[in-house]
Design an enzyme around this catalytic site. Structure first.
Site, PDB file in Angstrom:
ATOM      1  N   SER A 103     -15.202   0.409   5.961  1.00  0.00           N
ATOM      2  CA  SER A 103     -14.590   0.788   4.699  1.00  0.00           C
ATOM      3  C   SER A 103     -14.928   2.239   4.378  1.00  0.00           C
ATOM      4  O   SER A 103     -16.082   2.656   4.421  1.00  0.00           O
ATOM      5  CB  SER A 103     -15.112  -0.133   3.593  1.00  0.00           C
ATOM      6  OG  SER A 103     -14.522   0.248   2.396  1.00  0.00           O
ATOM      7  N   GLY A 104     -13.902   3.000   4.075  1.00  0.00           N
ATOM      8  CA  GLY A 104     -14.115   4.405   3.728  1.00  0.00           C
ATOM      9  C   GLY A 104     -14.108   5.338   4.922  1.00  0.00           C
ATOM     10  O   GLY A 104     -14.355   6.525   4.791  1.00  0.00           O
TER      11      GLY A 104
ATOM     12  N   THR B  14      -6.784   4.032   6.154  1.00  0.00           N
ATOM     13  CA  THR B  14      -5.532   4.093   5.409  1.00  0.00           C
ATOM     14  C   THR B  14      -4.947   5.508   5.488  1.00  0.00           C
ATOM     15  O   THR B  14      -3.748   5.688   5.691  1.00  0.00           O
ATOM     16  CB  THR B  14      -5.774   3.664   3.950  1.00  0.00           C
ATOM     17  OG1 THR B  14      -6.403   2.388   3.990  1.00  0.00           O
ATOM     18  CG2 THR B  14      -4.494   3.579   3.171  1.00  0.00           C
TER      19      THR B  14
ATOM     20  N   GLU C 197     -17.566  -5.303   8.542  1.00  0.00           N
ATOM     21  CA  GLU C 197     -18.309  -5.133   7.300  1.00  0.00           C
ATOM     22  C   GLU C 197     -19.646  -5.821   7.389  1.00  0.00           C
ATOM     23  O   GLU C 197     -19.716  -7.007   7.704  1.00  0.00           O
ATOM     24  CB  GLU C 197     -17.501  -5.705   6.126  1.00  0.00           C
ATOM     25  CG  GLU C 197     -17.172  -4.668   5.094  1.00  0.00           C
ATOM     26  CD  GLU C 197     -16.228  -5.171   4.014  1.00  0.00           C
ATOM     27  OE1 GLU C 197     -15.466  -4.353   3.502  1.00  0.00           O
ATOM     28  OE2 GLU C 197     -16.262  -6.375   3.706  1.00  0.00           O
TER      29      GLU C 197
ATOM     30  N   GLY D  17     -12.269  -2.824   8.245  1.00  0.00           N
ATOM     31  CA  GLY D  17     -13.164  -2.700   9.390  1.00  0.00           C
ATOM     32  C   GLY D  17     -14.316  -3.667   9.292  1.00  0.00           C
ATOM     33  O   GLY D  17     -14.457  -4.409   8.316  1.00  0.00           O
TER      34      GLY D  17
ATOM     35  N   ASN E 240     -15.757   3.141  -1.133  1.00  0.00           N
ATOM     36  CA  ASN E 240     -14.515   3.907  -1.063  1.00  0.00           C
ATOM     37  C   ASN E 240     -13.804   3.796  -2.403  1.00  0.00           C
ATOM     38  O   ASN E 240     -13.649   2.712  -2.938  1.00  0.00           O
ATOM     39  CB  ASN E 240     -13.647   3.308   0.070  1.00  0.00           C
ATOM     40  CG  ASN E 240     -12.362   4.080   0.273  1.00  0.00           C
ATOM     41  OD1 ASN E 240     -12.064   5.025  -0.460  1.00  0.00           O
ATOM     42  ND2 ASN E 240     -11.600   3.666   1.265  1.00  0.00           N
TER      43      ASN E 240
ATOM     44  N   SER F 298     -10.347   1.767  -1.755  1.00  0.00           N
ATOM     45  CA  SER F 298     -10.547   0.832  -0.637  1.00  0.00           C
ATOM     46  C   SER F 298      -9.412  -0.177  -0.556  1.00  0.00           C
ATOM     47  O   SER F 298      -9.011  -0.766  -1.570  1.00  0.00           O
ATOM     48  CB  SER F 298     -11.884   0.118  -0.845  1.00  0.00           C
ATOM     49  OG  SER F 298     -12.118  -0.738   0.231  1.00  0.00           O
ATOM     50  N   SER F 299      -8.882  -0.338   0.642  1.00  0.00           N
ATOM     51  CA  SER F 299      -7.821  -1.341   0.812  1.00  0.00           C
ATOM     52  C   SER F 299      -8.490  -2.707   0.801  1.00  0.00           C
ATOM     53  O   SER F 299      -9.386  -2.966   1.608  1.00  0.00           O
ATOM     54  CB  SER F 299      -7.114  -1.149   2.148  1.00  0.00           C
ATOM     55  OG  SER F 299      -6.874   0.211   2.371  1.00  0.00           O
TER      56      SER F 299
HETATM   57  N1  LIG Z   1      -8.296  12.780   7.379  1.00  0.00           N
HETATM   58  C1  LIG Z   1      -8.823  12.843   6.169  1.00  0.00           C
HETATM   59  N2  LIG Z   1      -8.867  14.006   5.529  1.00  0.00           N
HETATM   60  C2  LIG Z   1      -9.395  14.095   4.314  1.00  0.00           C
HETATM   61  N3  LIG Z   1      -9.938  13.087   3.648  1.00  0.00           N
HETATM   62  C3  LIG Z   1      -9.939  11.875   4.228  1.00  0.00           C
HETATM   63  C4  LIG Z   1      -9.367  11.713   5.504  1.00  0.00           C
HETATM   64  N4  LIG Z   1      -9.521  10.441   5.826  1.00  0.00           N
HETATM   65  C5  LIG Z   1     -10.122   9.831   4.765  1.00  0.00           C
HETATM   66  N5  LIG Z   1     -10.378  10.701   3.813  1.00  0.00           N
HETATM   67  C6  LIG Z   1     -11.081  10.426   2.525  1.00  0.00           C
HETATM   68  O1  LIG Z   1     -11.776   9.256   2.620  1.00  0.00           O
HETATM   69  C7  LIG Z   1     -11.338   8.315   1.643  1.00  0.00           C
HETATM   70  C8  LIG Z   1     -11.322   6.934   2.240  1.00  0.00           C
HETATM   71  O2  LIG Z   1     -10.339   6.843   3.208  1.00  0.00           O
HETATM   72  P1  LIG Z   1      -9.499   5.524   3.426  1.00  0.00           P
HETATM   73  O3  LIG Z   1      -9.066   4.949   2.153  1.00  0.00           O
HETATM   74  O4  LIG Z   1      -8.476   5.826   4.427  1.00  0.00           O
HETATM   75  O5  LIG Z   1     -10.576   4.613   4.038  1.00  0.00           O
HETATM   76  P2  LIG Z   1     -10.352   3.209   4.707  1.00  0.00           P
HETATM   77  O6  LIG Z   1     -10.873   3.305   6.056  1.00  0.00           O
HETATM   78  O7  LIG Z   1      -8.941   2.824   4.556  1.00  0.00           O
HETATM   79  O8  LIG Z   1     -11.266   2.324   3.844  1.00  0.00           O
HETATM   80  P3  LIG Z   1     -11.074   0.795   3.431  1.00  0.00           P
HETATM   81  O9  LIG Z   1     -11.369  -0.001   4.592  1.00  0.00           O
HETATM   82  O10 LIG Z   1     -11.987   0.666   2.309  1.00  0.00           O
HETATM   83  O11 LIG Z   1      -9.651   0.715   3.020  1.00  0.00           O
HETATM   84  C9  LIG Z   1      -9.956   8.744   1.264  1.00  0.00           C
HETATM   85  O12 LIG Z   1      -9.677   8.372  -0.054  1.00  0.00           O
HETATM   86  C10 LIG Z   1     -10.070  10.248   1.413  1.00  0.00           C
HETATM   87  O13 LIG Z   1     -10.643  10.775   0.270  1.00  0.00           O
HETATM   88 MG   LIG Z   2      -7.912   1.507   3.528  1.00  0.00          MG
END
Ligand SMILES: Nc1ncnc2c1ncn2[C@@H]1O[C@H](COP(=O)(O)OP(=O)(O)OP(=O)(O)O)[C@@H](O)[C@H]1O
Ligand SMILES: [Mg+2]
Length: 1109
Positions: free
Chosen positions: A110-111, A115, A392, A390, A160, A163-164
């Site tokens: 997560s984070g 996404t 956890e 992912g 996050n 977070s999704s």
């Molecule tokens: N390539 C990137 N460039 C800039 N910031 C990023 C990038 N990837 C992620 N982030 C930052 O990290 C935060 C978390 O990313 P994201 O929501 O994609 O995580 P996740 O893997 O989908 O988490 P979860 O499993 O909780 O959904 C985003 O809100 C953004 O602020």
């Molecule tokens: Mg996500």
């Protein structure tokens, strides 16, 4: 342009290594260091073969610009530095060009950025795929589905901010050209427990906050909501606001996105109504109420909220109220109704809220799918993007059923990854004709089996427990696990019989531990059964089905009494297992592309790279494992053409151009470089290099050679540049010199010319002045000479003159002296002969001589004898002046006498008369001068000869002195009558001109006076003696042309006859006696209108006016 494109490679300007496969030596430390090094240089992407590792930068990097998209578009995977776009491009091109369905698997905790990664992939594909209004609309809908799903499915967690809380798999469908047609979204296991309860520091799903912040007052009123978060029990208060997130703005974005995706207004409204209903459900509270039979019963505290919910959803309030108080169990046509105690009531309420929300979410996904689904039935190519939660692991055994499910899913994904990677590797070896050697790696199939095995898998046992009659608790489930799985090498629990874990007392009682491929996870068994059952009391689902709200009604189809189904619904676990299985099947048919997301720190902060955290993720993601699998046989492979292109400069035969086939070139190259044969192998289209060391050696050699080449090129270029520069300079110098010389010469010439002119002018001036000087000198000399000569001549002349004068004076003196001497001598001699008065005699003599001479000379100079000649010779001597004048007078008298002596008597008379006239009228009468020249004839009328006047002649005996016709002025009117005027010695007679009859006769003695004017007229009056006979008729007034003559003759005759002088009055105004009256005759001169003849006019009785011209 394509030809001009510079061939680059991933190997250029690498920071660390761009592909972990090339890591040497390969271990955890080097792996992390490489990641860190790259991360510190903003290189967040690194490859493991074709897998992309992405490290979350937690800040926006300038690497997603449209220019970057263009850079990566249509470039080979290894051509540029690692990037998610390279992977997207590779996937998209192999989908479009090779007709291979693709899936992009994004994993990470997560984070970690899954996404975001999935959105980047989608946006890249959207940017590079076809264009056009329709295509763009599809793209827009696909992209806009994200904000909608994120609003309902994402929440802020401690890990996050976005977070999704659900798994998402999206199939994007393309046509044969690669244009997007539509998509299908699948969602996995929404974390619905979040609706009713959130861990500390976390939030409920975004949509609740967005609605309350962003909705208009009107909308809020309609939904009977208040803007205040604290009014709602389901909204945790401690972190209602997220930094940098504007819920209100996001609400508008979501509404807009819903519109784009294709939600009708009433649909969007219904969705918000359900959201509001869920929020309000949380505010329903219960209080205990004891019943007589001792059973606990609950009662709704405040029915107001319930009422509002019912109004909002169109549910009968009593039905819902009952559903919160009773539970009906039906079995074999038997209905048993039991009351719910307070705890059960709350459970029922929360279960309803969770179900309502999760079903709404599923409905949303379906609704979006309906909008974005491909409209055509043509064959589609598919690109699947999997953004799934992912692995956890919570500390302190906080891992529950959800984590178990999530980790199971990840385990499956790892398995499919291993399978597909190995399969791909093997396939490539076969394809390239290289011998396949067995690779040792960890296969997690055993763990998957532990969980999903249909007979003794953990999920199967959980289902078994849930379905088992009797009391089922989480503990009984754990016991069962202990019995069945105890021997499994990846399962551990306190009760486990496994000898290996006997001493493990660190395990809490109600927990079990699974050794996942990514590490050990301790699961808390509490809630497993419940969550697996996912029960919603039938009363509630039926109450919902009865709702007037169509959306809510459709969300609870099982509430329909007509379709009552006594069979238990599938458990959550089995549902998930089934959907994971479908997913796996789906993924297996596609070409996988991996994006492994790594979270660099727990603080959501940029620039921090926590090695421990990353190490943990590397381990559970099995990345090292991944590298090992990848380079099991050969670490590096490359097609012959790019390989030859890259290294051809290392060998003389291949540099600069290799004529034969690329493979032969590479063979020659490798032989030449003496690379050990075991280090490489020739495939059909690729060269396989066993060890990264060999590749790096090649790279080093290339680098060295490139430097040499660069030096050479630089050298030649510099030489060329210098020479060109030199030539240019020389050419320029010549041109400049030529121009300068020309200029200098021109200038010099000008100078010389002007100097010459100056000198010339000076010389000319000097010469001219010299000549002038000379000329002046000469002139002056001449002048001087002349002057001198003149002076000289003057001097000479004066001298001569002086001399002559002297001489003359002397001569004169001599003469005088001589004369004196002579005189003296004579006197001395003749003294005795002279008398004393000799002087007087000499004087007289001299005088006599002079007078004599004067007269003699006068005789010769005498003027003419004409009396009117005025000439007289000049006087010679002053002393003769009086004599001279006297002589003149005498001479004049003498010549006049002479002249007179010539006249006859008649002439004499005439002159006497003329003289008389002159004496009488000269200077008195203006008429006089004109009469001087006229001879006085007297008898103008020849009476003697004219027979007419015979009688008249006869009547007169005397001599006629004047016979002339005159005009007698009539006294009455001034008019005139002609009369013959006759003058005889004694009488004056007037006769008729025609008849000659005498009219009047006046004796001269009676004539007293004649009057006339002084002017040039011929009028005259004859005045008669008063009292005489003739005077009875009065005086006469006549006019005549011969007035002067007549007046003179009248005067003379009167004088000679009467011895009296006749009075002649000359005056311009005189009186005339006409009978009794005296009339004044007045003469006026200068009256033009009367012409040239004097006219007479009687003005009045006393005045007669004569106008004289
Ligand atoms: N390539 C990137 N460039 C800039 N910031 C990023 C990038 N990837 C992620 N982030 C930052 O990290 C935060 C978390 O990313 P994201 O929501 O994609 O995580 P996740 O893997 O989908 O988490 P979860 O499993 O909780 O959904 C985003 O809100 C953004 O602020
Ligand atoms: Mg996500």
């Amino acid at each position: 342009m394509a030809k001009m494109e510079v061939k680059t490679s991933l190997l250029d300007n690498m920071i660390g290594v761009g592909d972990m496969v090339l890591l040497e030596p390969l271990n955890e430390e080097t792996f992390i260091n490489n990641l860190k090094k790259r991360f510190d240089h903003n290189e967040i992407y690194t490859y493991i073969g074709s897998v992309v590792i992405s490290v979350n930068p937690y800040r926006s990097l300038p690497i997603y610009s449209p220019e970057k998209v263009e850079d990566y578009r249509n470039r080979n995977f290894y051509e540029l530095s690692p990037h998610i776009f390279a992977l997207s491009d590779e996937a998209y091109r192999s989908l479009r060009d090779q007709d291979k369905d693709q899936c992009i698997l994004i994993t990470g905790e997560s984070g970690a950025g899954k996404t975001e990664a999935s959105k980047l992939v989608m946006s890249y594909v959207a940017a590079v795929c076809g264009k056009g209004a329709e295509v763009n609309q599809v793209k827009e809908q696909l992209l806009q589905s994200n904000p909608v799903l994120e609003a309902f499915g994402n929440a802020k967690t401690v890990r996050n901010d976005n977070s999704s809380r659900f798994g998402k798999y999206m199939d994007i469908e393309f046509d044969f050209k690669g244009d997007p047609l539509g998509g299908v979204i699948s969602n996995y296991l929404l974390e619905k427990s979040r609706v009713v309860k959130q861990p500390r520091g976390e939030r409920n799903f975004h949509v609740f906050y967005q609605l309350l912040s962003g909705a208009s007052e009107e909308l809020l009123n309609k939904l009977t909501l208040e803007r205040d978060f604290s009014r709602y029990n389901y909204l945790s208060l401690d972190s209602a606001k997220v930094n940098g997130v504007d819920d209100a703005a996001n609400f508008r974005t979501v509404r807009n996105a819903m519109q784009i995706v294709g939600f009708m207004d009433h649909e969007a409204e219904s969705v918000l109504e359900v959201v509001a209903a869920v929020l309000k459900l949380g505010n329903i509270e219960f209080k205990p109420e004891s019943r007589v039979n001792g059973l606990d019963e609950s009662k709704i505290k405040d029915k107001n909220e319930l009422k509002e919910i019912c109004e909002l959803t169109g549910i009968d309030q009593s039905v819902l109220e009952r559903a919160f108080s009773f539970r009906t169990v039906e079995a074999k046509q038997e209905k048993v109704s039991t009351t719910l105690n307070v705890a059960q009531a709350y459970y029922a309420r929360d279960a309803l809220a969770k179900n309502l929300y999760s079903r709404l979410f599923s409905w949303l996904v379906n609704r979006i799918n309906e909008s974005i689904k491909a409209q055509t039935k043509v064959r589609k190519k598919v690109m699947g993007v999997l953004d799934i939660y992912g692995f956890e692991i919570f500390e302190n055994a906080d891992n529950s059923f959800e984590q178990f499910i999530i980790n199971y899913c990840n385990e499956k994904l790892q398995q499919i990854f291993i399978e597909l990677t190995l399969k791909e590797e093997q396939e490539e070896y076969v394809r390239e004709g290289i011998e396949w050697t067995h690779i040792d790696y960890f296969n997690n199939a055993i763990i998957c089996d532990l969980i999903e095995n249909n007979t003794n898998g953990i999920l199967a046992m959980l289902d078994e427990e849930c379905l088992r009659p009797g009391t089922v608790t989480d503990e009984t489930f754990l016991e069962k696990l202990n019995q069945v799985c105890a021997t499994h090498q990846h399962f551990e629990s306190r009760m486990s019989k496994s000898s290996r874990f006997l001493n493990d007392t660190s395990l809490p009682h109600s927990c079990f531990r699974i050794q996942h491929y990514a590490g050990k996870v301790l699961y808390q068994v509490e809630g497993f059964v419940d969550k697996n059952n996912d029960l919603l009391y039938r009363d509630l689902s039926q109450a919902m089905w009865k709702a007037g709200h169509t959306l809510i009604k459709s969300l609870f189809p099982e509430g329909n009494p007509a379709k009552i189904n006594l069979k238990r619904p599938p458990t959550a676990g089995s549902q998930f297992k089934a959907s994971v299985a479908t997913l796996m099947k789906n993924l297996q048919t596609k070409n996988p592309n991996y994006i492994r997301c790594i979270k660099p720190n727990d603080k959501k902060a940029a620039h921090i790279f926590s090695e421990a955290l990353v190490c943990h993720q590397i381990r559970y993601l099995g990345l090292l494992e991944n590298v090992r699998v990848r380079r099991a046989g050969y670490a590096f492979r490359q097609a012959y053409e790019p390989c030859l292109e890259r290294y051809k400069m290392l060998c003389k035969q291949t540099w600069p151009h290799w004529k034969g086939p690329a493979r032969a070139g590479v063979e020659v190259l490798f032989n030449e470089l003496e690379i050990p044969v075991e280090e490489y192998s020739f495939g059909r289209s690729k060269i396989f290099i066993r060890n990264p060391r060999t590749l790096f050696k090649l790279e080093d050699l290339r680098k060295q050679r490139l430097e040499d080449l660069a030096t050479l090129i630089q050298k030649i270029y510099r030489g060329w540049k210098c020479r060109t520069h030199f030539l240019l300079m020389r050419k320029s110098q010549i041109v400049i010199a030529a121009w300068y010389r020309r200029y200098a010469q021109q200038k010099r010439y000008q100078q010389i010319k002007s100097s010459t002119l100056v000198i010339q002018s000076y010389i000319r001036g000097w010469k001219a002045r010299k000549i002038l000087r000379e000329l002046k000198h000469r002139k002056r000399c001449e002048e001087a000479a002349t002057t001198i000569a003149a002076y000289w001549h003057g001097t000479q002349a004066r001298r001569e003159l002086k001399r002559l004068k002297e001489e003359a004076r002397r001569k004169h003196a001599v003469a005088v002296i001589w004369a004196y001497w002579l005189g003296l001598k004579v006197r001395r001699e003749y003294r005795k002969f002279f008398r004393a008065n000799a002087g007087k005699k000499i004087y007289e003599f001299t005088l006599q001589r002079i007078v004599q001479k004067y007269f003699l000379e006068m005789k010769n100079k005498m003027p003419s004898l004409s009396p009117i000649d005025k000439n007289w010779p000049p006087r010679p001597y002053l002393f003769l002046d009086s004599t001279h004048k006297e002589l003149k007078r005498i001479f004049h008298l003498w010549r006049c006498k002479k002249y007179r002596d010539q006249f006859t008597d008649q002439q004499k008379l005439i002159y006497e008369e003329k003289l008389e006239a002159s004496e009488l009228f000269k200077d008195k009468k203006a008429l006089y001068p004109s009469s001087v020249g006229q001879p006085f004839q007297g008898a103008y009328l020849e009476i003697n000869k004219n027979p007419k006047y015979k009688k008249l002649k006869d009547a007169i005996e005397e001599k006629i002195i004047i016979a002339e016709v005159v005009n007698k002025i009539n006294r009455a009117n001034g008019k005139s009558t002609s009369r013959i005027f006759l003058l005889t010695n004694n009488n004056l007679l007037l006769a008729d001109q025609k008849s000659g009859q005498i009219k009047s006769e006046v004796p001269l003695v009676d004539v007293t006076k004649v009057s006339m004017s002084s002017q040039n007229d011929g009028f005259f009056a004859v005045h008669l003696k008063e009292g005489s006979e003739a005077a009875s008729k009065g005086d006469f007034l006549f006019s005549s042309d011969h007035l002067i003559e007549m007046a003179t003759k009248l005067y003379r005759t009167t004088l000679s006859q009467t011895k009296q002088k006749l009075n002649i009055e000359i005056s311009d105004e005189f009186l005339v006696q006409f009978r009794q009256d005296k009339v004044c005759v007045k003469f006026i001169q200068g009256n033009q209108k009367n012409g040239s003849v004097p006219t007479c006019k009687r003005k009045n009785n006393r005045l007669l006016e004569v106008a004289v011209p």
